[in-house]
Every structure is written in C-alpha cells, then in structure tokens.
Design an enzyme around this catalytic site. Sequence first.
Site, PDB file in Angstrom:
ATOM      1  N   GLU A  88     -35.917 -71.180  12.359  1.00  0.00           N
ATOM      2  CA  GLU A  88     -35.402 -72.516  12.677  1.00  0.00           C
ATOM      3  C   GLU A  88     -34.819 -72.593  14.081  1.00  0.00           C
ATOM      4  O   GLU A  88     -34.292 -71.606  14.607  1.00  0.00           O
ATOM      5  CB  GLU A  88     -34.270 -72.867  11.714  1.00  0.00           C
ATOM      6  CG  GLU A  88     -34.694 -72.861  10.284  1.00  0.00           C
ATOM      7  CD  GLU A  88     -33.535 -73.173   9.346  1.00  0.00           C
ATOM      8  OE1 GLU A  88     -33.741 -73.089   8.137  1.00  0.00           O
ATOM      9  OE2 GLU A  88     -32.435 -73.474   9.832  1.00  0.00           O
ATOM     10  N   CYS A 101     -30.082 -74.306  19.898  1.00  0.00           N
ATOM     11  CA  CYS A 101     -29.597 -73.218  19.050  1.00  0.00           C
ATOM     12  C   CYS A 101     -30.820 -72.436  18.564  1.00  0.00           C
ATOM     13  O   CYS A 101     -31.682 -73.002  17.895  1.00  0.00           O
ATOM     14  CB  CYS A 101     -28.822 -73.833  17.890  1.00  0.00           C
ATOM     15  SG  CYS A 101     -28.319 -72.640  16.646  1.00  0.00           S
ATOM     16  N   CYS A 108     -31.763 -62.339   7.915  1.00  0.00           N
ATOM     17  CA  CYS A 108     -30.655 -61.556   8.462  1.00  0.00           C
ATOM     18  C   CYS A 108     -30.244 -60.525   7.427  1.00  0.00           C
ATOM     19  O   CYS A 108     -30.221 -60.817   6.229  1.00  0.00           O
ATOM     20  CB  CYS A 108     -29.470 -62.462   8.790  1.00  0.00           C
ATOM     21  SG  CYS A 108     -28.092 -61.567   9.559  1.00  0.00           S
ATOM     22  N   CYS A 112     -23.757 -62.164   4.861  1.00  0.00           N
ATOM     23  CA  CYS A 112     -22.537 -62.962   4.736  1.00  0.00           C
ATOM     24  C   CYS A 112     -22.721 -63.893   3.539  1.00  0.00           C
ATOM     25  O   CYS A 112     -23.757 -64.551   3.414  1.00  0.00           O
ATOM     26  CB  CYS A 112     -22.251 -63.751   6.013  1.00  0.00           C
ATOM     27  SG  CYS A 112     -22.100 -62.666   7.447  1.00  0.00           S
ATOM     28  N   CYS A 115     -23.584 -67.782   3.854  1.00  0.00           N
ATOM     29  CA  CYS A 115     -24.610 -68.172   4.819  1.00  0.00           C
ATOM     30  C   CYS A 115     -25.998 -68.193   4.157  1.00  0.00           C
ATOM     31  O   CYS A 115     -26.399 -67.218   3.516  1.00  0.00           O
ATOM     32  CB  CYS A 115     -24.592 -67.180   5.981  1.00  0.00           C
ATOM     33  SG  CYS A 115     -25.995 -67.340   7.103  1.00  0.00           S
ATOM     34  N   GLU A 156     -28.919 -61.979  13.344  1.00  0.00           N
ATOM     35  CA  GLU A 156     -27.786 -61.400  14.067  1.00  0.00           C
ATOM     36  C   GLU A 156     -28.311 -60.874  15.409  1.00  0.00           C
ATOM     37  O   GLU A 156     -29.011 -59.859  15.460  1.00  0.00           O
ATOM     38  CB  GLU A 156     -27.169 -60.281  13.215  1.00  0.00           C
ATOM     39  CG  GLU A 156     -26.187 -59.394  13.948  1.00  0.00           C
ATOM     40  CD  GLU A 156     -25.106 -60.140  14.741  1.00  0.00           C
ATOM     41  OE1 GLU A 156     -24.532 -61.121  14.237  1.00  0.00           O
ATOM     42  OE2 GLU A 156     -24.846 -59.742  15.893  1.00  0.00           O
ATOM     43  N   SER A 185     -23.719 -65.234  19.769  1.00  0.00           N
ATOM     44  CA  SER A 185     -22.769 -65.247  18.660  1.00  0.00           C
ATOM     45  C   SER A 185     -23.040 -64.035  17.772  1.00  0.00           C
ATOM     46  O   SER A 185     -24.170 -63.807  17.352  1.00  0.00           O
ATOM     47  CB  SER A 185     -22.949 -66.538  17.859  1.00  0.00           C
ATOM     48  OG  SER A 185     -22.117 -66.528  16.712  1.00  0.00           O
ATOM     49  N   SER A 208     -17.931 -64.270  15.164  1.00  0.00           N
ATOM     50  CA  SER A 208     -17.733 -64.984  13.893  1.00  0.00           C
ATOM     51  C   SER A 208     -16.716 -64.223  13.064  1.00  0.00           C
ATOM     52  O   SER A 208     -17.031 -63.212  12.447  1.00  0.00           O
ATOM     53  CB  SER A 208     -19.066 -65.078  13.146  1.00  0.00           C
ATOM     54  OG  SER A 208     -19.987 -65.817  13.925  1.00  0.00           O
ATOM     55  N   HIS A 210     -13.940 -65.657  10.743  1.00  0.00           N
ATOM     56  CA  HIS A 210     -13.847 -66.294   9.418  1.00  0.00           C
ATOM     57  C   HIS A 210     -12.671 -65.845   8.553  1.00  0.00           C
ATOM     58  O   HIS A 210     -12.390 -66.475   7.535  1.00  0.00           O
ATOM     59  CB  HIS A 210     -15.137 -66.121   8.605  1.00  0.00           C
ATOM     60  CG  HIS A 210     -16.368 -66.561   9.331  1.00  0.00           C
ATOM     61  ND1 HIS A 210     -16.458 -67.752  10.012  1.00  0.00           N
ATOM     62  CD2 HIS A 210     -17.574 -65.950   9.508  1.00  0.00           C
ATOM     63  CE1 HIS A 210     -17.658 -67.858  10.542  1.00  0.00           C
ATOM     64  NE2 HIS A 210     -18.350 -66.784  10.274  1.00  0.00           N
ATOM     65  N   ASN A 286     -20.487 -75.507   5.601  1.00  0.00           N
ATOM     66  CA  ASN A 286     -21.582 -76.263   4.991  1.00  0.00           C
ATOM     67  C   ASN A 286     -21.881 -75.651   3.634  1.00  0.00           C
ATOM     68  O   ASN A 286     -22.006 -74.431   3.531  1.00  0.00           O
ATOM     69  CB  ASN A 286     -22.847 -76.112   5.837  1.00  0.00           C
ATOM     70  CG  ASN A 286     -22.958 -77.172   6.897  1.00  0.00           C
ATOM     71  OD1 ASN A 286     -22.889 -78.359   6.619  1.00  0.00           O
ATOM     72  ND2 ASN A 286     -23.123 -76.735   8.128  1.00  0.00           N
TER      73      ASN A 286
HETATM   74  N1  SAH Z   1     -25.395 -63.918  13.089  1.00  0.00           N
HETATM   75  C1  SAH Z   1     -24.623 -64.540  14.102  1.00  0.00           C
HETATM   76  C2  SAH Z   1     -25.231 -65.789  14.662  1.00  0.00           C
HETATM   77  C3  SAH Z   1     -25.927 -66.710  13.708  1.00  0.00           C
HETATM   78  S1  SAH Z   1     -24.888 -67.540  12.544  1.00  0.00           S
HETATM   79  C4  SAH Z   1     -23.225 -64.808  13.604  1.00  0.00           C
HETATM   80  O1  SAH Z   1     -22.982 -64.669  12.408  1.00  0.00           O
HETATM   81  O2  SAH Z   1     -22.385 -65.116  14.437  1.00  0.00           O
HETATM   82  C5  SAH Z   1     -24.103 -68.757  13.566  1.00  0.00           C
HETATM   83  C6  SAH Z   1     -22.771 -69.260  13.035  1.00  0.00           C
HETATM   84  O3  SAH Z   1     -22.969 -70.071  11.864  1.00  0.00           O
HETATM   85  C7  SAH Z   1     -21.844 -68.127  12.628  1.00  0.00           C
HETATM   86  O4  SAH Z   1     -20.555 -68.362  13.130  1.00  0.00           O
HETATM   87  C8  SAH Z   1     -21.900 -68.226  11.130  1.00  0.00           C
HETATM   88  O5  SAH Z   1     -20.807 -67.633  10.536  1.00  0.00           O
HETATM   89  C9  SAH Z   1     -21.993 -69.698  10.910  1.00  0.00           C
HETATM   90  N2  SAH Z   1     -22.402 -70.103   9.576  1.00  0.00           N
HETATM   91  C10 SAH Z   1     -23.288 -69.508   8.754  1.00  0.00           C
HETATM   92  N3  SAH Z   1     -23.392 -70.167   7.582  1.00  0.00           N
HETATM   93  C11 SAH Z   1     -22.549 -71.216   7.663  1.00  0.00           C
HETATM   94  C12 SAH Z   1     -22.196 -72.287   6.774  1.00  0.00           C
HETATM   95  N4  SAH Z   1     -22.741 -72.369   5.557  1.00  0.00           N
HETATM   96  N5  SAH Z   1     -21.289 -73.191   7.191  1.00  0.00           N
HETATM   97  C13 SAH Z   1     -20.725 -73.105   8.426  1.00  0.00           C
HETATM   98  N6  SAH Z   1     -21.009 -72.131   9.307  1.00  0.00           N
HETATM   99  C14 SAH Z   1     -21.910 -71.195   8.935  1.00  0.00           C
HETATM  100 FE1  SF4 Z   2     -26.408 -63.133   9.437  1.00  0.00          FE
HETATM  101 FE2  SF4 Z   2     -24.753 -64.629  10.955  1.00  0.00          FE
HETATM  102 FE3  SF4 Z   2     -25.625 -65.498   8.539  1.00  0.00          FE
HETATM  103 FE4  SF4 Z   2     -23.892 -63.483   8.656  1.00  0.00          FE
HETATM  104  S1  SF4 Z   2     -23.540 -65.600   9.335  1.00  0.00           S
HETATM  105  S2  SF4 Z   2     -25.720 -63.549   7.369  1.00  0.00           S
HETATM  106  S3  SF4 Z   2     -24.581 -62.430  10.484  1.00  0.00           S
HETATM  107  S4  SF4 Z   2     -26.868 -65.128  10.338  1.00  0.00           S
END
Ligand code: SAH
Ligand code: SF4
Length: 342
Positions: A88, A101, A108, A112, A115, A156, A185, A208, A210, A286
């Site tokens: 995407e 973006c 990945c 997480c 995510c 990532e 990121s 990131s 959190h 989200n």
């Molecule tokens: N893997 C990297 C970059 C891709 S994710 C990372 O984790 O930083 C990009 C951002 O979207 C990260 O800060 C991630 O934590 C956030 N993200 C992922 N799923 C999400 C969700 N459901 N709601 C809000 N932010 C989210």
């Molecule tokens: Fe991967 Fe970033 Fe999603 Fe974590 S938040 S699973 S590192 S894409």
Amino acid sequence: MTLTRYGASREAVAELLAGEPRYRTDQVFDALWTQRIDLDAVTTLPRALHQRLTEALPCALTEIVAQTARDGLTTKWLWRAAGGAQIETVLMRYRTRATVCVSSQAGCAMGCTFCATGQAGFERHLDAGEITEQVLRAQHASEQRVSNVVFMGMGEPLANVDAVWESVERLHGDLGLSARHITVSTVGIVPGMRRLADLPLPVTLAVSLHAPDDELRNELVPVNRRYPIADVIDAARAYADRKGRRVTFEYAVIDHVNDQLTRADQLAALLTRFPGGAHVNLIPLNRTAGYAGHGSQALRITTFADRLARRGVNATVRRNRGVDIDAACGQLRARETARLDG
Ligand code: SAH
Ligand code: SF4
C-alpha cells in the site's frame, strides 16, 4: 536481476541507450526524475525508442485499487508486486505540496498487536525500485509537488535497511527531496538506528514508542523484549546528537490502555532534556480486526498532550487522514482481502 523503471540506475539506462545520441540518457532521466512525468506521457522521444524503453523498463507495481477519500485530499493505492505481494501507498495532498507514505516490506515480521500489517505477518522485503516507484506513481496522480516521503506504510524499514537506504539516496539525489523531508519510522530496531546514524544523509527519524514502560510495550510491541525502551531511547539520543535533528516519537493512543496521566508523566520523564528536543505525535488508534482496543476520545488525548506540555515535552495531536478509506498501515489490504474472501 531484471531492470525496473525506478530501480534502474543512470548507468543502466545509459547502457540501454547505447548507440543512441549521448544526450538521450539525460533526457530520459530529466523526464522521469526531474519533471516526474509518467514515461507513457513523455512525448519527446522517437516512437520506436519510446516503445523499447517502455518494454525494457517495466513498472514494478500494478494497480489493484486506488481510492480517494471523500475530502479529495488523501488517495490510497493497493499494488501488486512481483510474486503476488500486495503493498500500500498513501498520498496526502496539502495546499502547495504533498507527502507520500511508502511501504518498505510486504507485510511485517514485528507483530505489533494493534497493527493490521503486523497481524498479517511477513511476506518479503521490497527492493529499492519498488519503494521508490511508489513515490513517483503517487506523484503522477498529484498536482502538488511531492516534497515529503515518510516510511510509515507497511513494513519495518530498519529491518530492510539496504533497500530503504538505496531508495532514500535516489529520492534525495535523483528526485531532489531534502533529507530532512524524508522520515524513516521505526519500531525501535536498535542496530538499524545505529546504522542509520552512520549513514551520511540527515533523514528525520521517527520512533514508534506507544508506551513509556517495558511491561506495556512488551505487550503492544513484542520486539521490545529484544530492544527495551532504555536502549531505544539511547539509540534515538545518539541519532539526535549525531545528526543535529529533532527526533519524533509516535504514540498511538489506545483508550484506557496507554493514555493514563501516569503514563504521560512516565513518557515525559523519558523525553525531557532530549537533545534537539523530542516531539511526540499522538495519533488515535485506528481499529483493526485483530485487536480489541480502540482509539481514545479527543478530550482524553488533549488532556494527555497538555500533561506532556506541562512537563516540557512538545506533543501534537494528529487527526487520522482518510479514515473512510482505511488509510492506515495495512488496513486497505486487510479489507480488500476480507472482501475478496467473503
Ligand atoms: N514499522 C514502522 C513503520 C510503519 S508503521 C513503525 O512501526 O514505525 C507506521 C506507524 O503507524 C507506526 O507508528 C505504527 O505504530 C502506526 N500504526 C500501526 N497500526 C496502527 C493503528 N491501527 N492505528 C494507529 N497507528 C498505527
Ligand atoms: Fe510492523 Fe510497524 Fe506494524 Fe509494528 S507497527 S507490525 S513494526 S508495520
């Protein structure tokens, strides 16, 4: 290795054009990278040569769907890449410029829990051409000039540093983006952060986080067991020191999970006196299918932000752009898969 349109180096293009007048290479590069024109729309090449180039330099990505949010400002693509991987890209238009973006991997491996990409697991790394092409394809759909790129799509980036870095160099060198307008990121892969600090361009680093405590972060971000908060903060500090750049911390705000004021205090304690001043981005979570938590109400988020500010840490509350098109990490693919399966 097969050549792709935005993976091919200038030398590779020059080689393809052997036998043609020497200025052709500059002409092609100028059209693709400086003027950012879609090769199909380039009219200054002889027809036969144009056709030969189109065939020799195929795009790496095929559009599956493109959707624009009701506000007309956000467009999201789902692409198919070699081997069937789906990735995407999101374009965010502003008045005079635009941000893209990009995804750095299909899927990945970090897992997480909140995510959508993490829930689906790892498929493969993207190569530099696949990463870079996302920016150019989005540019072709944008009146505004793309000035910023954020590695916040699927994957990532610091688990795929070589390809990400090659792409960063092309975005900087060939597309002409300033390094500070390129944001990488990371979930906090410490060796990757240290490598990034050793590389020459001062790209912006976003971490990131959190959660401010290892107990909660272990749950949300499993890789925290390997690289705990203290190590991640150390590496981020080293990056800030080395590059003289302010580091951003991403914080997906989850109702009654990580949004308590005690956690704001813990977070502030981690980030005060950060070199260059740390900046926190608070983003309401989200919803995703595989995680029960949901984003906090606006008032809870601003209360959290105020608490950080009172302790000397800058925080911005981000609105989710394009929520109606699932423009968050991995969500469009998740929805399309569900739709096609169901
Ligand atoms: N893997 C990297 C970059 C891709 S994710 C990372 O984790 O930083 C990009 C951002 O979207 C990260 O800060 C991630 O934590 C956030 N993200 C992922 N799923 C999400 C969700 N459901 N709601 C809000 N932010 C989210
Ligand atoms: Fe991967 Fe970033 Fe999603 Fe974590 S938040 S699973 S590192 S894409």
